[in-house]
Design an enzyme around this catalytic site. Structure first.
Site, PDB file in Angstrom:
ATOM      1  N   HIS A 142       0.850  -1.182   0.000  1.00 54.46           N
ATOM      2  CA  HIS A 142       0.000   0.000   0.000  1.00 54.46           C
ATOM      3  C   HIS A 142       0.887   1.234   0.000  1.00 54.46           C
ATOM      4  CE1 HIS A 142      -2.578   3.177   1.620  1.00 54.46           C
ATOM      5  NE2 HIS A 142      -3.617   2.461   1.199  1.00 54.46           N
ATOM      6  N   ASP A 163       0.963   4.126   1.468  1.00 52.92           N
ATOM      7  CA  ASP A 163       1.354   4.645   2.779  1.00 52.92           C
ATOM      8  C   ASP A 163       2.311   3.701   3.490  1.00 52.92           C
ATOM      9  OD1 ASP A 163      -0.281   6.876   2.436  1.00 52.92           O
ATOM     10  OD2 ASP A 163      -2.006   5.898   3.351  1.00 52.92           O
ATOM     11  N   LYS A 164       2.122   2.407   3.296  1.00 53.79           N
ATOM     12  CA  LYS A 164       3.000   1.435   3.952  1.00 53.79           C
ATOM     13  C   LYS A 164       4.380   1.380   3.293  1.00 53.79           C
ATOM     14  CE  LYS A 164       1.079   0.637   7.361  1.00 53.79           C
ATOM     15  NZ  LYS A 164       1.815   0.943   8.580  1.00 53.79           N
ATOM     16  N   GLU A 176      10.431  11.225   7.403  1.00 51.61           N
ATOM     17  CA  GLU A 176       9.135  11.187   6.723  1.00 51.61           C
ATOM     18  C   GLU A 176       9.361  10.889   5.243  1.00 51.61           C
ATOM     19  OE1 GLU A 176       6.521  11.578   8.564  1.00 51.61           O
ATOM     20  OE2 GLU A 176       7.337  12.537  10.359  1.00 51.61           O
ATOM     21  N   GLU A 181      14.570  15.033  10.193  1.00 50.53           N
ATOM     22  CA  GLU A 181      15.726  15.446  10.977  1.00 50.53           C
ATOM     23  C   GLU A 181      16.477  14.237  11.521  1.00 50.53           C
ATOM     24  OE1 GLU A 181      12.596  17.826  10.405  1.00 50.53           O
ATOM     25  OE2 GLU A 181      12.416  16.535  12.182  1.00 50.53           O
ATOM     26  N   LYS A 220      -5.723  -4.430   0.287  1.00 50.60           N
ATOM     27  CA  LYS A 220      -6.422  -4.022   1.502  1.00 50.60           C
ATOM     28  C   LYS A 220      -7.389  -5.138   1.901  1.00 50.60           C
ATOM     29  CE  LYS A 220      -7.544   0.396   1.880  1.00 50.60           C
ATOM     30  NZ  LYS A 220      -8.173   1.731   1.627  1.00 50.60           N
ATOM     31  N   PHE A 230      -7.907  -4.065 -10.935  1.00 50.80           N
ATOM     32  CA  PHE A 230      -6.997  -3.371 -10.020  1.00 50.80           C
ATOM     33  C   PHE A 230      -5.564  -3.743 -10.420  1.00 50.80           C
ATOM     34  CE2 PHE A 230      -5.833  -2.956  -5.182  1.00 50.80           C
ATOM     35  CZ  PHE A 230      -4.994  -1.893  -5.462  1.00 50.80           C
ATOM     36  N   ASP A 254      -1.880   5.786  -6.323  1.00 54.93           N
ATOM     37  CA  ASP A 254      -2.309   6.694  -5.258  1.00 54.93           C
ATOM     38  C   ASP A 254      -1.072   7.089  -4.461  1.00 54.93           C
ATOM     39  OD1 ASP A 254      -3.885   8.160  -3.542  1.00 54.93           O
ATOM     40  OD2 ASP A 254      -4.723   6.433  -2.486  1.00 54.93           O
ATOM     41  N   ALA A 255      -0.923   8.361  -4.163  1.00 57.26           N
ATOM     42  CA  ALA A 255       0.255   8.825  -3.431  1.00 57.26           C
ATOM     43  C   ALA A 255       0.283   8.246  -2.021  1.00 57.26           C
ATOM     44  CB  ALA A 255       0.272  10.353  -3.371  1.00 57.26           C
ATOM     45  N   ARG A 266       0.097   7.671   7.864  1.00 57.38           N
ATOM     46  CA  ARG A 266      -1.335   7.850   7.584  1.00 57.38           C
ATOM     47  C   ARG A 266      -2.172   6.622   7.924  1.00 57.38           C
ATOM     48  NH1 ARG A 266      -2.210  11.160   1.994  1.00 57.38           N
ATOM     49  NH2 ARG A 266      -1.397   9.235   1.081  1.00 57.38           N
ATOM     50  N   LYS A 267      -1.569   5.594   8.489  1.00 58.11           N
ATOM     51  CA  LYS A 267      -2.322   4.374   8.815  1.00 58.11           C
ATOM     52  C   LYS A 267      -2.193   4.040  10.300  1.00 58.11           C
ATOM     53  CE  LYS A 267      -4.219   3.442   4.885  1.00 58.11           C
ATOM     54  NZ  LYS A 267      -4.233   4.868   4.506  1.00 58.11           N
ATOM     55  N   LYS A 269      10.328   7.287  13.594  1.00 61.06           N
ATOM     56  CA  LYS A 269      10.655   7.985  14.836  1.00 61.06           C
ATOM     57  C   LYS A 269      11.507   7.109  15.739  1.00 61.06           C
ATOM     58  CE  LYS A 269       6.345  10.639  14.781  1.00 61.06           C
ATOM     59  NZ  LYS A 269       5.050  10.876  15.454  1.00 61.06           N
ATOM     60  N   LYS A 300      11.131   9.474  21.004  1.00 59.14           N
ATOM     61  CA  LYS A 300       9.825  10.051  20.698  1.00 59.14           C
ATOM     62  C   LYS A 300       8.750   9.198  21.375  1.00 59.14           C
ATOM     63  CE  LYS A 300      12.290  12.120  17.335  1.00 59.14           C
ATOM     64  NZ  LYS A 300      13.762  12.019  17.289  1.00 59.14           N
ATOM     65  N   ASP A 346       5.649   9.283  21.194  1.00 58.78           N
ATOM     66  CA  ASP A 346       4.598   8.811  20.295  1.00 58.78           C
ATOM     67  C   ASP A 346       4.774   7.319  20.025  1.00 58.78           C
ATOM     68  OD1 ASP A 346       3.152  11.105  19.900  1.00 58.78           O
ATOM     69  OD2 ASP A 346       4.159  11.677  18.058  1.00 58.78           O
TER      70      ASP A 346
END
Length: 393
Positions: A17, A19-20, A45, A58, A173, A238, A246-247, A252-253, A273, A277, A279
């Site tokens: 995917h 994003d992955k 990122e 960074e 998906k 598909f 798709d960008a 985002r997941k 990260k 961090k 998060d």
């Protein structure tokens, strides 16, 4: 008491995917720096689109003179990730896509809030809230819908990459709607599977014939019934997939990465990260605590929330919720968590041994519900704190 009879749905996405793909590259960059310097600071990122990958963020190293040398390796890392995922499309190919590296040195103002010193403990890398969750749905103490949505895609990736199913593509998906009865998962009411494939002559029925045996192999016996509705490639063809279709973007997941919507989320993504961090590291610690609470028998279901302020070492708060399933009061669980684990960023990193290059493998199929590995990967999935927590209440 929470509802006992209901249908709950979760989705997963494959390693291909868009994003992955970006999460994978960001975590591979992180692993490369941690392999060279365990205390490296990284916030990477990635953005991907047709024939292009852009990496920014960074990096902080103790030896700043080495930074340029390390940054020179980034393009090769990105290409290796794309190749392993399996992209060799005309408009997204591991060897021909353009890779732009915009990583640079970490802000000194962020570093001064995080770095420890002789008179100051290492502070959290940011403010925020993090949640961990565990439930008795599965042996891994994960919510069943997200767990099995992951397992379906992981199995399809295996047979794609070993050549058993060569017409499957990397982008896919899954989505499972699972019926609960008396609080236990009993039946799949709806299953959705969309997967990239090689030929535009392949129909939805053709794809179902390929994927259905593997889906049946993964799901527990009896969960697929005559009443289960199947939606396999419901839009039809598909063939164009991945970042060409798709960008993609790192982070985002976050619901796919965690509990599939079955538990709260503080909003922070994980990939790219380093473990200063919170998060990332505190979300792992919260999962570790929640899983050990459930493994200890103190509750059948548990959420743990932690909160932090940038530059401050100790958590500002800890909150436990057992949804009416607890054998002890939540306040006792909170106190036990404080007593049994140092929840400062440094304490979490040392307890779970997070300063290792163990993150690329987390980028697809979930950060939780995975087996702890010999090199320290998925250390937050251990249940070695259960006895200590139980004794502390």
């Amino acid at each position: 008491m929470p509802r006992q009879d209901y249908i709950f749905t979760s989705e997963s996405v494959s390693e291909g995917h868009p994003d992955k793909v970006c999460d994978r590259i960001s975590d591979a960059v992180l692993d490369a720096f941690l392999a060279e310097e365990p205390e490296a600071r990284v916030a990477a990122e990635t953005f991907a689109t047709t024939n292009r990958v852009v990496i920014g963020g960074e990096v902080g190293l103790s030896d700043k003179a080495k930074l340029d040398d390390y940054l020179g390796r980034i393009e090769g890392i990105a290409r290796d990730c794309i190749r392993d995922i399996g992209y060799e499309q005309d408009k997204f190919h591991w060897n021909t896509c353009e890779v732009t590296n915009l990583l640079h040195a970490q802000s000194a103002h962020i570093a001064q809030g995080v770095d420890g010193s002789e008179d100051k403990d290492e502070g959290a890398g940011d403010q925020g809230i993090m949640f961990g969750y565990a439930v008795e749905d599965t042996p891994e103490l994960m919510p069943a819908p997200i767990h099995y949505a992951h397992q379906i895609l992981k199995r399809l990736a295996e047979v794609r990459k070993d050549g058993t199913e060569p017409t499957l593509g990397p982008d896919a998906k899954s989505q499972i709607s699972l019926r609960y009865e008396k609080g236990k998962p009993v039946e799949v009411s709806q299953i959705v599977l969309s997967t990239q494939h090689a030929h535009d002559t392949q129909t939805s029925d053709d794809i179902r014939a390929i994927v259905e045996p593997y889906i049946r192999e993964v799901l527990p016996d009896g969960w697929l019934t005559d009443a289960t509705e199947w939606w396999v490639n419901p839009t039809g063809v598909f063939v164009i997939g991945g970042p060409d279709g798709d960008a993609g973007l790192t982070g985002r997941k976050i619901i796919v990465d965690t509990y599939g919507g079955a538990a709260p989320h503080g909003g922070g993504a994980f990939s790219g990260k380093d473990p200063t961090k919170v998060d990332r590291s505190a979300a792992y610690a919260a999962r570790y605590l929640a899983k050990n609470v459930v493994a200890s028998g103190m509750a059948k279901r548990c959420t743990i929330q932690l909160s932090y302020a940038i530059g401050v070492a100790k958590p500002l708060s800890i909150y436990a919720d057992t949804y009416g399933t607890g054998e002890v009061h939540e306040e006792q669980i909170e106190k036990a968590c404080y007593a049994c684990m140092d929840l400062t960023p440094r304490g979490i990193r040392e307890h779970l041994q997070l300063n290792r290059p163990i993150y690329q493998r987390t980028a697809a199929y979930g950060h939780f519900g995975r087996a702890p590995e010999a090199d320290g990967g998925f250390s937050w999935e251990r249940t070695d704190l259960a006895d200590a927590l139980k004794k502390a209440v």
